[in-house]
Design a protein around this motif. Sequence first.
Motif, PDB file in Angstrom:
ATOM      1  N   ASP A   1     -51.053 109.211  38.247  1.00  0.00           N
ATOM      2  CA  ASP A   1     -51.533 108.838  36.917  1.00  0.00           C
ATOM      3  C   ASP A   1     -51.444 107.341  36.650  1.00  0.00           C
ATOM      4  O   ASP A   1     -51.578 106.903  35.512  1.00  0.00           O
ATOM      5  N   ARG A   2     -51.265 106.540  37.694  1.00  0.00           N
ATOM      6  CA  ARG A   2     -51.187 105.084  37.518  1.00  0.00           C
ATOM      7  C   ARG A   2     -52.442 104.515  36.867  1.00  0.00           C
ATOM      8  O   ARG A   2     -52.416 103.421  36.291  1.00  0.00           O
ATOM      9  N   LEU A   3     -53.563 105.236  36.948  1.00  0.00           N
ATOM     10  CA  LEU A   3     -54.816 104.701  36.412  1.00  0.00           C
ATOM     11  C   LEU A   3     -54.841 104.611  34.896  1.00  0.00           C
ATOM     12  O   LEU A   3     -55.781 104.056  34.327  1.00  0.00           O
ATOM     13  N   ILE A   4     -53.806 105.115  34.226  1.00  0.00           N
ATOM     14  CA  ILE A   4     -53.723 104.867  32.790  1.00  0.00           C
ATOM     15  C   ILE A   4     -53.622 103.362  32.537  1.00  0.00           C
ATOM     16  O   ILE A   4     -53.965 102.872  31.455  1.00  0.00           O
ATOM     17  N   TRP A   5     -53.185 102.619  33.546  1.00  0.00           N
ATOM     18  CA  TRP A   5     -53.176 101.145  33.504  1.00  0.00           C
ATOM     19  C   TRP A   5     -54.562 100.613  33.168  1.00  0.00           C
ATOM     20  O   TRP A   5     -54.704  99.647  32.404  1.00  0.00           O
ATOM     21  N   ALA A   6     -55.596 101.214  33.755  1.00  0.00           N
ATOM     22  CA  ALA A   6     -56.967 100.748  33.530  1.00  0.00           C
ATOM     23  C   ALA A   6     -57.365 100.897  32.068  1.00  0.00           C
ATOM     24  O   ALA A   6     -58.007 100.011  31.485  1.00  0.00           O
ATOM     25  N   VAL A   7     -56.982 102.017  31.468  1.00  0.00           N
ATOM     26  CA  VAL A   7     -57.318 102.258  30.065  1.00  0.00           C
ATOM     27  C   VAL A   7     -56.604 101.240  29.180  1.00  0.00           C
ATOM     28  O   VAL A   7     -57.174 100.719  28.211  1.00  0.00           O
ATOM     29  N   ALA A   8     -55.356 100.926  29.525  1.00  0.00           N
ATOM     30  CA  ALA A   8     -54.611  99.920  28.762  1.00  0.00           C
ATOM     31  C   ALA A   8     -55.236  98.538  28.927  1.00  0.00           C
ATOM     32  O   ALA A   8     -55.341  97.769  27.960  1.00  0.00           O
ATOM     33  N   ALA A   9     -55.650  98.208  30.151  1.00  0.00           N
ATOM     34  CA  ALA A   9     -56.274  96.901  30.387  1.00  0.00           C
ATOM     35  C   ALA A   9     -57.568  96.762  29.583  1.00  0.00           C
ATOM     36  O   ALA A   9     -57.872  95.683  29.047  1.00  0.00           O
TER      37      ALA A   9
ATOM     38  N   MET B   1     -50.852  91.724  28.557  1.00  0.00           N
ATOM     39  CA  MET B   1     -51.466  91.250  29.805  1.00  0.00           C
ATOM     40  C   MET B   1     -50.405  90.986  30.871  1.00  0.00           C
ATOM     41  O   MET B   1     -50.521  91.433  32.018  1.00  0.00           O
ATOM     42  N   LYS B   2     -49.374  90.253  30.484  1.00  0.00           N
ATOM     43  CA  LYS B   2     -48.328  89.896  31.447  1.00  0.00           C
ATOM     44  C   LYS B   2     -47.620  91.138  31.970  1.00  0.00           C
ATOM     45  O   LYS B   2     -47.308  91.239  33.165  1.00  0.00           O
ATOM     46  N   SER B   3     -47.382  92.096  31.093  1.00  0.00           N
ATOM     47  CA  SER B   3     -46.698  93.318  31.503  1.00  0.00           C
ATOM     48  C   SER B   3     -47.552  94.125  32.469  1.00  0.00           C
ATOM     49  O   SER B   3     -47.049  94.661  33.467  1.00  0.00           O
ATOM     50  N   LEU B   4     -48.841  94.228  32.200  1.00  0.00           N
ATOM     51  CA  LEU B   4     -49.724  94.977  33.091  1.00  0.00           C
ATOM     52  C   LEU B   4     -49.813  94.314  34.461  1.00  0.00           C
ATOM     53  O   LEU B   4     -49.771  94.993  35.498  1.00  0.00           O
ATOM     54  N   LEU B   5     -49.923  93.007  34.486  1.00  0.00           N
ATOM     55  CA  LEU B   5     -50.025  92.320  35.776  1.00  0.00           C
ATOM     56  C   LEU B   5     -48.739  92.433  36.581  1.00  0.00           C
ATOM     57  O   LEU B   5     -48.761  92.310  37.812  1.00  0.00           O
ATOM     58  N   ARG B   6     -47.619  92.671  35.914  1.00  0.00           N
ATOM     59  CA  ARG B   6     -46.358  92.889  36.623  1.00  0.00           C
ATOM     60  C   ARG B   6     -46.423  94.161  37.479  1.00  0.00           C
ATOM     61  O   ARG B   6     -45.668  94.302  38.445  1.00  0.00           O
ATOM     62  N   LYS B   7     -47.326  95.076  37.140  1.00  0.00           N
ATOM     63  CA  LYS B   7     -47.434  96.346  37.859  1.00  0.00           C
ATOM     64  C   LYS B   7     -48.642  96.369  38.791  1.00  0.00           C
ATOM     65  O   LYS B   7     -49.301  97.394  38.963  1.00  0.00           O
ATOM     66  N   VAL B   8     -48.921  95.237  39.420  1.00  0.00           N
ATOM     67  CA  VAL B   8     -49.981  95.131  40.425  1.00  0.00           C
ATOM     68  C   VAL B   8     -49.332  94.723  41.742  1.00  0.00           C
ATOM     69  O   VAL B   8     -48.529  93.786  41.787  1.00  0.00           O
ATOM     70  N   SER B   9     -49.670  95.421  42.806  1.00  0.00           N
ATOM     71  CA  SER B   9     -49.076  95.141  44.113  1.00  0.00           C
ATOM     72  C   SER B   9     -49.690  93.884  44.724  1.00  0.00           C
ATOM     73  O   SER B   9     -50.763  93.426  44.295  1.00  0.00           O
ATOM     74  N   PRO B  10     -49.041  93.307  45.746  1.00  0.00           N
ATOM     75  CA  PRO B  10     -49.638  92.150  46.433  1.00  0.00           C
ATOM     76  C   PRO B  10     -51.004  92.461  47.030  1.00  0.00           C
ATOM     77  O   PRO B  10     -51.809  91.554  47.253  1.00  0.00           O
ATOM     78  N   GLN B  11     -51.276  93.743  47.280  1.00  0.00           N
ATOM     79  CA  GLN B  11     -52.573  94.146  47.827  1.00  0.00           C
ATOM     80  C   GLN B  11     -53.626  94.348  46.740  1.00  0.00           C
ATOM     81  O   GLN B  11     -54.761  94.735  47.031  1.00  0.00           O
ATOM     82  N   GLY B  12     -53.250  94.091  45.491  1.00  0.00           N
ATOM     83  CA  GLY B  12     -54.214  94.196  44.404  1.00  0.00           C
ATOM     84  C   GLY B  12     -54.460  95.606  43.931  1.00  0.00           C
ATOM     85  O   GLY B  12     -55.552  95.929  43.459  1.00  0.00           O
ATOM     86  N   ARG B  13     -53.443  96.472  44.038  1.00  0.00           N
ATOM     87  CA  ARG B  13     -53.539  97.845  43.551  1.00  0.00           C
ATOM     88  C   ARG B  13     -52.534  98.065  42.422  1.00  0.00           C
ATOM     89  O   ARG B  13     -51.488  97.417  42.373  1.00  0.00           O
ATOM     90  N   ILE B  14     -52.862  99.007  41.545  1.00  0.00           N
ATOM     91  CA  ILE B  14     -51.933  99.389  40.485  1.00  0.00           C
ATOM     92  C   ILE B  14     -50.751 100.110  41.126  1.00  0.00           C
ATOM     93  O   ILE B  14     -50.926 100.973  41.987  1.00  0.00           O
ATOM     94  N   ILE B  15     -49.554  99.766  40.698  1.00  0.00           N
ATOM     95  CA  ILE B  15     -48.341 100.348  41.271  1.00  0.00           C
ATOM     96  C   ILE B  15     -48.022 101.672  40.581  1.00  0.00           C
ATOM     97  O   ILE B  15     -48.009 101.755  39.355  1.00  0.00           O
TER      98      ILE B  15
END
Length: 338
Positions: free
Chosen positions: A197-205, A169-183
């Motif tokens: 391909d940043r949306l692989i973040w969603a599958v991990a979440a 969880m902590k690692s995934l949230l580290r890759k979120v921009s201040p605007q609330g987008r996946i980096i």
Amino acid sequence: MGPPLAPGAPVKIRLDLRPVLAAFQKDGFYTNFKGEKIYKQDLKHVLVAGDVAPLSWGFDNLVNKPELELHDPNSDGIYETTLVMNAPEAAKTTAQEWCQILKTDDFPQYSSDYQLADALYNLALGEARRAVEPDSTFRTGKEWAGVWTRDISYSIILAQATLQPRLAMKSLLRKVSPQGRIIQETGTGGAYPCSTDRLIWAVAAWEVYKVTGDEAWLRKVCPIVQQSVADDVQNAYNPGTGLVRGESSFLDWREQTYPRWMQPADIYQSENLSTNAVHCQANVVLAAMARQLGHPEVAAAHERLANQIRHGVNQYRWLEKVGYYGYYGQYRYGLRVR
């Protein structure tokens, strides 16, 4: 060929950049031997690469090795660095045995009648625990510090969601921009939107949610995924084919995937099988998140997007003659000439 360098021998490397700097001053760019222009604002570092330790051919990671950067201490246009060659710790060695050092008994345990299988499993648990930084996020790799969206997401999907969900969880949230987008932090042409391909973040979440059942986590990540997909629909989705533009995902070293003549704009236009698989599953996951949180209209919209991508993949990436999806010709680019 002279005698080999003694262990710990210092080697000074000096590079005369005065012609380059003069061209910057005169024209704003320098033309190299291949006719390519290097603009003044694009020269961020001067680094040396090679295949003998401490050198490396991992160009994307050279900036993380400060000893490989050349500097101009006298401002005379001569850049230099001193390397220590044949350092004892650089010698390649193979351990004769493995002993468990890190505590892993809080992880899922495995035992069998096969001692080698048990040892390999325990070794993998130790490596999983070793891959944690002091700030309780996952390290991308031995020579790759910090959290990288693509790498850590695949790791979480494969194992780390089950083994270390809170760190995931902590690692995934580290890759979120201040605007609330996946980096999207790495890729051709400055990353996004040439790389998408940043949306692989969603599958991990979603994988983390399946392990923990944490509704608060789901409420936190669902808007992040939804906003990121909305951006991609505007910037990367091709309504004509139903596919998503952007370079390849886990086979992401561009020199191994695309011909040298393709520029970032060309790579952006390519519609890659692996990246489309990521986006299809991300929309499936987002639909599941939305239904779980009581937003059926959002779920239906993203189920339609997933079906759109699925249809595009079946139409354009299925190779009828050979009977499989076109991974070896893994992207669609250009127009068919009749």
